[in-house]
Design a protein around this motif. Structure first.
Motif, short mmCIF file in Angstrom:
data_model
loop_
_atom_site.label_atom_id
_atom_site.label_comp_id
_atom_site.label_asym_id
_atom_site.label_seq_id
_atom_site.Cartn_x
_atom_site.Cartn_y
_atom_site.Cartn_z
N GLY A 25 49.79 66.22 37.54
CA GLY A 25 49.31 66.09 38.59
C GLY A 25 48.08 64.48 38.12
O GLY A 25 48.01 64.37 39.23
N HIS A 26 47.60 64.45 37.32
CA HIS A 26 46.93 63.59 36.94
C HIS A 26 47.51 62.23 37.03
O HIS A 26 49.08 62.22 36.37
CB HIS A 26 45.97 63.88 35.04
N SER A 27 46.74 61.26 37.59
CA SER A 27 47.54 60.15 37.93
C SER A 27 47.87 59.38 36.63
O SER A 27 48.91 58.38 36.63
CB SER A 27 46.31 59.49 38.35
N GLU A 28 47.16 59.26 35.71
CA GLU A 28 48.03 59.08 34.15
C GLU A 28 48.25 59.19 33.23
O GLU A 28 48.97 58.87 32.13
CB GLU A 28 46.37 58.52 33.72
N LEU A 29 49.43 61.04 34.11
CA LEU A 29 50.23 61.76 32.92
C LEU A 29 51.07 61.75 33.84
O LEU A 29 51.78 62.08 34.92
CB LEU A 29 49.09 62.92 32.78
N PHE A 30 51.88 62.10 32.61
CA PHE A 30 53.79 62.73 33.30
C PHE A 30 54.08 64.11 32.39
O PHE A 30 53.79 63.48 31.55
CB PHE A 30 54.78 62.50 32.59
N VAL A 31 53.41 64.77 33.34
CA VAL A 31 53.23 66.39 32.47
C VAL A 31 55.40 67.18 32.37
O VAL A 31 54.92 67.54 33.42
CB VAL A 31 52.77 67.34 32.83
N ILE A 32 55.50 66.94 31.50
CA ILE A 32 56.92 67.51 31.27
C ILE A 32 56.72 69.15 31.50
O ILE A 32 56.01 70.07 30.64
CB ILE A 32 57.87 67.68 29.91
N PRO A 33 57.10 69.33 32.27
CA PRO A 33 56.59 71.17 33.28
C PRO A 33 57.60 72.29 32.28
O PRO A 33 57.29 73.60 33.22
CB PRO A 33 57.82 71.09 34.34
N ILE A 34 57.95 72.19 31.41
CA ILE A 34 58.51 72.66 30.52
C ILE A 34 58.79 72.65 29.26
O ILE A 34 57.85 71.27 28.99
CB ILE A 34 60.65 73.13 30.58
N GLU A 35 58.98 73.36 28.03
CA GLU A 35 58.84 73.31 26.89
C GLU A 35 60.02 72.97 26.38
O GLU A 35 61.47 73.07 26.16
CB GLU A 35 58.43 74.75 26.25
N ALA A 36 60.26 71.29 25.98
CA ALA A 36 61.16 70.63 25.26
C ALA A 36 62.11 71.02 24.19
O ALA A 36 63.36 70.45 24.53
CB ALA A 36 60.73 68.96 25.46
N HIS A 37 61.40 70.93 23.48
CA HIS A 37 61.84 71.75 21.25
C HIS A 37 62.93 70.44 21.66
O HIS A 37 63.70 70.65 21.48
CB HIS A 37 62.85 72.74 22.38
N PHE A 38 61.85 69.33 21.46
CA PHE A 38 62.28 68.41 20.53
C PHE A 38 63.58 68.50 19.40
O PHE A 38 64.67 68.00 18.84
CB PHE A 38 60.84 67.42 20.64
N PHE A 39 62.57 69.39 18.30
CA PHE A 39 62.99 69.34 17.58
C PHE A 39 64.78 71.12 16.76
O PHE A 39 65.37 70.03 16.52
CB PHE A 39 62.50 69.39 16.13
N GLN A 40 64.30 71.64 17.61
CA GLN A 40 65.47 72.54 17.77
C GLN A 40 67.07 72.32 18.10
O GLN A 40 67.49 71.49 18.16
CB GLN A 40 64.75 73.39 18.55
N HIS A 41 66.57 71.01 19.61
CA HIS A 41 67.78 70.38 19.95
C HIS A 41 68.41 69.61 19.57
O HIS A 41 69.54 68.98 19.21
CB HIS A 41 67.55 69.36 21.60
N ASN A 42 67.78 68.78 17.81
CA ASN A 42 67.78 67.58 16.89
C ASN A 42 68.45 68.50 15.96
O ASN A 42 69.17 67.79 14.89
CB ASN A 42 66.94 66.75 17.14
N GLY A 43 68.77 70.00 15.93
CA GLY A 43 69.34 70.51 14.80
C GLY A 43 68.09 70.50 13.70
O GLY A 43 68.70 71.24 12.13
N TYR A 44 67.37 70.82 13.73
CA TYR A 44 65.72 70.91 12.90
C TYR A 44 65.89 72.76 12.29
O TYR A 44 65.85 72.72 13.00
CB TYR A 44 65.16 70.34 12.84
N TRP A 45 65.69 72.26 11.39
CA TRP A 45 64.84 73.71 10.76
C TRP A 45 63.71 74.25 11.37
O TRP A 45 62.41 73.55 11.30
CB TRP A 45 65.17 73.90 9.05
N VAL A 46 63.82 75.16 11.72
CA VAL A 46 62.21 76.00 12.84
C VAL A 46 62.26 77.12 12.49
O VAL A 46 62.07 78.55 12.55
CB VAL A 46 62.51 75.97 14.20
N ASP A 47 60.89 77.48 12.04
CA ASP A 47 60.19 77.94 11.39
C ASP A 47 59.27 79.48 12.31
O ASP A 47 59.11 80.50 11.58
CB ASP A 47 59.14 78.31 9.95
N TYR A 48 58.94 78.89 13.43
CA TYR A 48 58.15 79.62 14.51
C TYR A 48 58.74 81.35 14.61
O TYR A 48 60.28 81.00 14.82
CB TYR A 48 57.66 79.23 15.52
#
Length: 328
Positions: A25-48
């Motif tokens: 809701g901050h006027s200067e920001l777009f807050v993605i409301p979910i976890e986007a998981h950028f690297f997972q969706h691009n096939g990266y190795w995730v250790d978490y």
């Protein structure tokens, strides 16, 4: 897309969702409301540990399908205790339209930008303005912070940590849907987050802010002012009101209790819920974090021995957890 994104980092149940909802809701920001998981969706190795994934060689079509499937799931599945509930907020048709217009998905920077712009278009039916900064949080972000800094040189990072004893109890309750869980992936996730917490600070330095969950909920004005100064954003009143896409955020507490504002009500509830095994594991594996961040070393006064089974801990899980403890 604006070249000054903000990334929230931290383990499961450490306060990342609360922090994200305060930016919403901050006027200067777009807050993605979910976890986007950028690297997972691009096939990266995730250790978490809780989201572990082995690397995959995937093509542009598969990346796009991964994005579409995730947004579709977010649009139809309850958020529960893990993340925000965004059912019905996404226009899937518009997301598909925009994501398929993207190009050069073999370039991780371009792929992430395509994804973010499609999410914004899906939510607001318009293009993402260049003067709006993006805020994103995913639990594996700490692992990829150095890479994100390389992709977006002007990026800033806010890493929130929580008392390890409390954090472990909260994750364990989150993962206890079918009885007391095997703790290996939970401990591995905390280890991953703490390891990169230390590494990232040494490398990213001035653009990496560490805050404590306990400070945020007990001294919100002080900490929010500190965060605002660090990020160079206006100190708007909305920063004290947790929301998701402008609607009141009721939290993702494992108790299911709803709240309307920042609350420290359950800050020490973990002391009633932690068991001897969990205390021993934290004391053995994460003493450095306890000392460095001025958490009190906890000696369990409960007379129950380490070998006493936890509530709803089945025999196989009991044996596996004691072997795990001796492995450390």
């Amino acid at each position: 897309m604006n070249k000054n994104p903000i990334f929230i980092l931290g383990a499961h149940k450490s306060g990342t969702s609360l922090l994200r909802s305060l930016f919403d809701g901050h006027s200067e920001l777009f807050v993605i409301p979910i976890e986007a998981h950028f690297f997972q969706h691009n096939g990266y190795w995730v250790d978490y540990g809780i989201r572990r994934q082995y690397p995959e060689n995937i093509n542009e079509k598969q990346i796009i399908n991964n994005y579409i499937e995730w947004i579709d799931k977010s649009n139809t599945t309850p958020g529960g205790f893990a993340d925000s509930d965004t059912r019905g907020l996404w226009d899937i048709t518009k997301f598909k339209e925009k994501i398929k217009q993207g190009t050069d998905y073999s370039n991780i920077k371009k792929s992430i930008e395509n994804y973010i712009e499609a999410m914004y278009y899906s939510l607001y039916n318009e293009e993402l303005p260049n003067d709006i900064r993006v805020v994103e949080k995913s639990v594996e972000n700490a692992e990829f912070a150095i890479e994100l800094k390389k992709i977006f040189p002007n990026a800033k990072f806010v890493h929130i940590i929580r008392n390890p004893y409390s954090n472990l109890v909260s994750i364990r309750k989150f993962k206890s849907k079918r009885g007391y869980p095997f703790l290996k992936r939970i401990i591995a996730s905390l280890y991953n987050s703490y390891y990169f917490l230390e590494k990232n600070q040494r490398i990213i330095t001035k653009d990496y802010l560490v805050i404590k969950y306990e400070d945020l909920v007990t001294k919100p004005k002080k900490i929010i002012n500190e965060i605002s100064d660090f990020l160079d954003i206006a100190k708007e009143e909305i920063l004290y009101k947790p929301t998701v896409q402008g609607q009141q955020w009721h939290g993702n507490s494992t108790t299911g209790k709803k709240f309307k504002t920042i609350s420290s009500e359950r800050l020490f509830k973990w002391k009633e819920e932690i068991n001897p095994l969990e205390v021993r594991i934290i004391n053995k594996k994460f003493k450095y974090i306890i000392d460095k961040y001025n958490y009190n070393f906890y000696e369990n006064k409960n007379k129950k021995h380490l070998l006493y089974p936890a509530k709803q801990e089945g025999l196989k899980v009991y044996i596996a957890n004691r072997i795990l403890y001796n492995y450390f």
